[in-house]
Design a protein around this motif. Structure first.
Motif, mmCIF file in Angstrom:
data_model
loop_
_atom_site.group_PDB
_atom_site.id
_atom_site.type_symbol
_atom_site.label_atom_id
_atom_site.label_comp_id
_atom_site.label_asym_id
_atom_site.label_seq_id
_atom_site.Cartn_x
_atom_site.Cartn_y
_atom_site.Cartn_z
ATOM 1 N N ILE A 132 0.838 -1.202 0.000
ATOM 2 C CA ILE A 132 0.000 0.000 0.000
ATOM 3 C C ILE A 132 0.872 1.252 0.000
ATOM 4 O O ILE A 132 0.606 2.221 -0.724
ATOM 5 C CB ILE A 132 -0.951 -0.016 1.213
ATOM 6 C CG1 ILE A 132 -2.005 -1.123 1.034
ATOM 7 C CG2 ILE A 132 -1.616 1.338 1.400
ATOM 8 C CD1 ILE A 132 -2.866 -1.349 2.263
ATOM 9 N N LYS A 133 1.925 1.248 0.807
ATOM 10 C CA LYS A 133 2.833 2.402 0.843
ATOM 11 C C LYS A 133 3.547 2.575 -0.502
ATOM 12 O O LYS A 133 3.685 3.692 -1.008
ATOM 13 C CB LYS A 133 3.841 2.241 1.977
ATOM 14 C CG LYS A 133 4.928 3.320 2.018
ATOM 15 C CD LYS A 133 4.348 4.726 2.080
ATOM 16 C CE LYS A 133 3.646 4.999 3.373
ATOM 17 N NZ LYS A 133 3.227 6.432 3.494
ATOM 18 N N ALA A 134 4.008 1.459 -1.094
ATOM 19 C CA ALA A 134 4.688 1.537 -2.391
ATOM 20 C C ALA A 134 3.764 2.124 -3.457
ATOM 21 O O ALA A 134 4.172 2.998 -4.236
ATOM 22 C CB ALA A 134 5.172 0.151 -2.817
ATOM 23 N N LYS A 135 2.527 1.663 -3.486
ATOM 24 C CA LYS A 135 1.578 2.177 -4.474
ATOM 25 C C LYS A 135 1.244 3.637 -4.212
ATOM 26 O O LYS A 135 1.080 4.434 -5.142
ATOM 27 C CB LYS A 135 0.291 1.334 -4.451
ATOM 28 C CG LYS A 135 -0.635 1.606 -5.630
ATOM 29 C CD LYS A 135 -0.014 1.147 -6.943
ATOM 30 C CE LYS A 135 -1.022 1.073 -8.079
ATOM 31 N NZ LYS A 135 -1.586 2.366 -8.481
ATOM 32 N N GLU A 136 1.166 4.002 -2.956
ATOM 33 C CA GLU A 136 0.916 5.393 -2.582
ATOM 34 C C GLU A 136 2.034 6.300 -3.103
ATOM 35 O O GLU A 136 1.770 7.399 -3.625
ATOM 36 C CB GLU A 136 0.811 5.501 -1.060
ATOM 37 C CG GLU A 136 0.580 6.896 -0.520
ATOM 38 C CD GLU A 136 0.620 6.921 0.996
ATOM 39 O OE1 GLU A 136 1.376 7.734 1.566
ATOM 40 O OE2 GLU A 136 -0.099 6.095 1.610
ATOM 41 N N MET A 190 1.477 -2.398 -9.898
ATOM 42 C CA MET A 190 2.473 -1.342 -9.860
ATOM 43 C C MET A 190 2.672 -0.685 -11.231
ATOM 44 O O MET A 190 2.947 0.507 -11.315
ATOM 45 C CB MET A 190 3.816 -1.893 -9.352
ATOM 46 C CG MET A 190 3.787 -2.356 -7.911
ATOM 47 S SD MET A 190 3.349 -1.026 -6.754
ATOM 48 C CE MET A 190 2.486 -1.952 -5.480
ATOM 49 N N MET A 191 2.529 -1.450 -12.296
ATOM 50 C CA MET A 191 2.690 -0.883 -13.641
ATOM 51 C C MET A 191 1.525 0.022 -14.015
ATOM 52 O O MET A 191 1.628 0.839 -14.929
ATOM 53 C CB MET A 191 2.827 -2.002 -14.671
ATOM 54 C CG MET A 191 4.088 -2.836 -14.527
ATOM 55 S SD MET A 191 5.614 -1.894 -14.747
ATOM 56 C CE MET A 191 5.682 -1.797 -16.528
ATOM 57 N N GLY A 192 0.413 -0.097 -13.315
ATOM 58 C CA GLY A 192 -0.716 0.793 -13.535
ATOM 59 C C GLY A 192 -1.350 0.644 -14.901
ATOM 60 O O GLY A 192 -1.788 1.627 -15.499
ATOM 61 N N HIS A 347 -8.281 2.898 -2.066
ATOM 62 C CA HIS A 347 -7.411 1.862 -2.608
ATOM 63 C C HIS A 347 -6.921 2.285 -3.978
ATOM 64 O O HIS A 347 -7.717 2.626 -4.853
ATOM 65 C CB HIS A 347 -8.168 0.532 -2.710
ATOM 66 C CG HIS A 347 -7.310 -0.645 -3.019
ATOM 67 N ND1 HIS A 347 -6.958 -1.007 -4.305
ATOM 68 C CD2 HIS A 347 -6.708 -1.569 -2.221
ATOM 69 C CE1 HIS A 347 -6.203 -2.080 -4.276
ATOM 70 N NE2 HIS A 347 -6.038 -2.447 -3.021
ATOM 71 N N GLY A 348 -5.596 2.266 -4.172
ATOM 72 C CA GLY A 348 -5.022 2.770 -5.424
ATOM 73 C C GLY A 348 -5.085 1.810 -6.577
ATOM 74 O O GLY A 348 -4.057 1.465 -7.151
ATOM 75 N N TRP A 349 -6.274 1.341 -6.910
ATOM 76 C CA TRP A 349 -6.394 0.441 -8.066
ATOM 77 C C TRP A 349 -6.645 1.259 -9.310
ATOM 78 O O TRP A 349 -7.496 2.146 -9.340
ATOM 79 C CB TRP A 349 -7.542 -0.547 -7.870
ATOM 80 C CG TRP A 349 -7.616 -1.538 -8.980
ATOM 81 C CD1 TRP A 349 -6.834 -2.631 -9.135
ATOM 82 C CD2 TRP A 349 -8.479 -1.513 -10.106
ATOM 83 N NE1 TRP A 349 -7.154 -3.309 -10.275
ATOM 84 C CE2 TRP A 349 -8.165 -2.639 -10.897
ATOM 85 C CE3 TRP A 349 -9.495 -0.652 -10.531
ATOM 86 C CZ2 TRP A 349 -8.839 -2.928 -12.077
ATOM 87 C CZ3 TRP A 349 -10.149 -0.952 -11.715
ATOM 88 C CH2 TRP A 349 -9.823 -2.069 -12.475
ATOM 89 N N ILE A 350 -5.878 0.974 -10.355
ATOM 90 C CA ILE A 350 -6.046 1.696 -11.625
ATOM 91 C C ILE A 350 -6.680 0.753 -12.619
ATOM 92 O O ILE A 350 -6.137 -0.322 -12.845
ATOM 93 C CB ILE A 350 -4.690 2.192 -12.156
ATOM 94 C CG1 ILE A 350 -4.096 3.218 -11.184
ATOM 95 C CG2 ILE A 350 -4.876 2.849 -13.515
ATOM 96 C CD1 ILE A 350 -2.748 3.734 -11.573
#
Length: 350
Positions: A132-136, A190-192, A347-350
């Motif tokens: 979560i921190k990495a994606k943030e 992570m690649m988004g 949640h950082g889901w793309i």
């Protein structure tokens, strides 16, 4: 609002992590378990103060008190149990990998949609404090655009204690589907972007079994980037679970297992970044699932996303067999949300 009442189907080792997570939440409670083995049912009922148990999932699904189920049985059972649960009107959190064919994945997604229930797959990499921190950090733009990434899961396959179905590709076993699913999920997140094609080498190099134990996949993404996923189950060695992301204005390394850390590279040096540690491994996962049901929003690792991860895994297998790069079914086009539901802002889901 009343607590989310949950039934656990299958009482193997991973079920303990689910039960431990639910104990950390005030709005979720386990009201029943199902397993063929009576001794297991008694063990869990005693340890987690669970009032009811059933010898089969069909019996548990008839219980009107149960709102949602966790399916924690073998890979080859995910499809049937998920469809049965959806048809019984229960929300479903099913363990990874989602299923052992794309047809099964499609049936699961359709069953959830037809019955108006939530389907979430337990892709744990999305819910660790380190991830979560990495994606943030990536989403913040502090490191600039992503250029490429490499994700590893290299560990002892523990062959002697591995159940037969997990050593047979026929049943959905092998390192690639068992643990490579985590690597591909983390890399793709992570690649988004959605993947477009895969070129892979997958084989059985360290053990005598009817499934793979090692894989390296080169994955192209629809945003024009590419990344590498490495999943190896060796016979002896030291583990590596790290993900490395190279960006235009900095670099990022993180891992959840072993020495947990999140590190940012700038000015030719690495600096550790603090992250929040959840009270249990699956705390954030169950918190997100309960939130999706309560607010009627799309779960972060929903069926469509999990199906795409399986599409990548299966295409990699095809590539390894044919020796060619394989384009995914979705090809050069983007697939789109079909649920018509709002999405979480947490949640950082793309």
């Amino acid at each position: 609002m009343d607590n989310l009442k949950v039934g656990i189907i299958g009482l193997g080792g991973i079920a303990r992590s689910h039960c431990d997570a639910i104990e950390t939440l005030d709005n979720v409670e386990i009201v029943a378990v199902a397993d063929l083995i009576e001794e297991k049912r008694r063990e869990y009922m005693g340890k987690y103060d669970i009032p009811k148990s059933y010898p089969s999932h069909t019996d548990l699904l008839k219980d009107p008190e149960i709102d949602a189920v966790a399916i924690t049985l073998g890979h080859q059972l995910h499809h049937r149990l998920t469809v049965d649960a959806c048809n019984a009107g229960k929300h479903v959190l099913v363990e990874k990998p989602m299923a052992i064919s794309l047809e099964q994945c499609d049936n699961m997604v359709a069953a959830a949609a037809d019955n108006g229930v939530k389907l979430m797959v337990g892709l744990t990499q999305h819910y660790y404090g380190t991830s979560i921190k990495a994606k943030e950090i990536l989403d913040s733009g502090a490191l600039g655009p992503v250029i490429t990434a490499v994700c590893y899961m290299s560990k002892n396959w523990s062959y002697a204690g591995r159940r037969p179905q997990y050593r047979s590709r026929y049943h959905g076993g092998g390192m690639w589907l068992t643990n490579g699913v985590h690597v591909v999920d983390r890399l793709t997140w992570m690649m988004g972007s959605q993947a477009v094609s895969v070129s892979a080498a997958i084989g059985t190099r360290a053990h005598y079994q009817a499934a793979d134990d090692s894989a390296t996949a080169f994955i192209r993404y629809k945003n024009g980037l590419a990344g590498i996923a490495v999943a190896v189950g060796f016979a002896d060695g030291a583990p590596d679970y790290e993900c490395q992301v190279i960006c235009a204005n900095g670099t990022l390394r993180f891992t959840e297992h072993g020495d947990k850390y999140v590190k940012v590279g700038k000015n030719n040096q690495w600096e550790s970044v603090p992250f929040d540690e959840p009270p249990s491994t699956m705390h954030n996962e169950w918190k997100a699932f309960a939130e999706a049901i309560a607010l009627d929003i799309e779960p972060p690792t929903h069926g469509e996303w999990a199906r795409h991860i399986m599409e990548i895994l299966f295409a990699a297998e095809q590539s390894a067999i044919t020796g060619r790069e394989v384009a995914l079914e979705s090809g050069p086009g983007w697939f789109n949300q079909r649920s018509g539901s709002p999405v979480t802002t947490q949640h950082g889901w793309i």
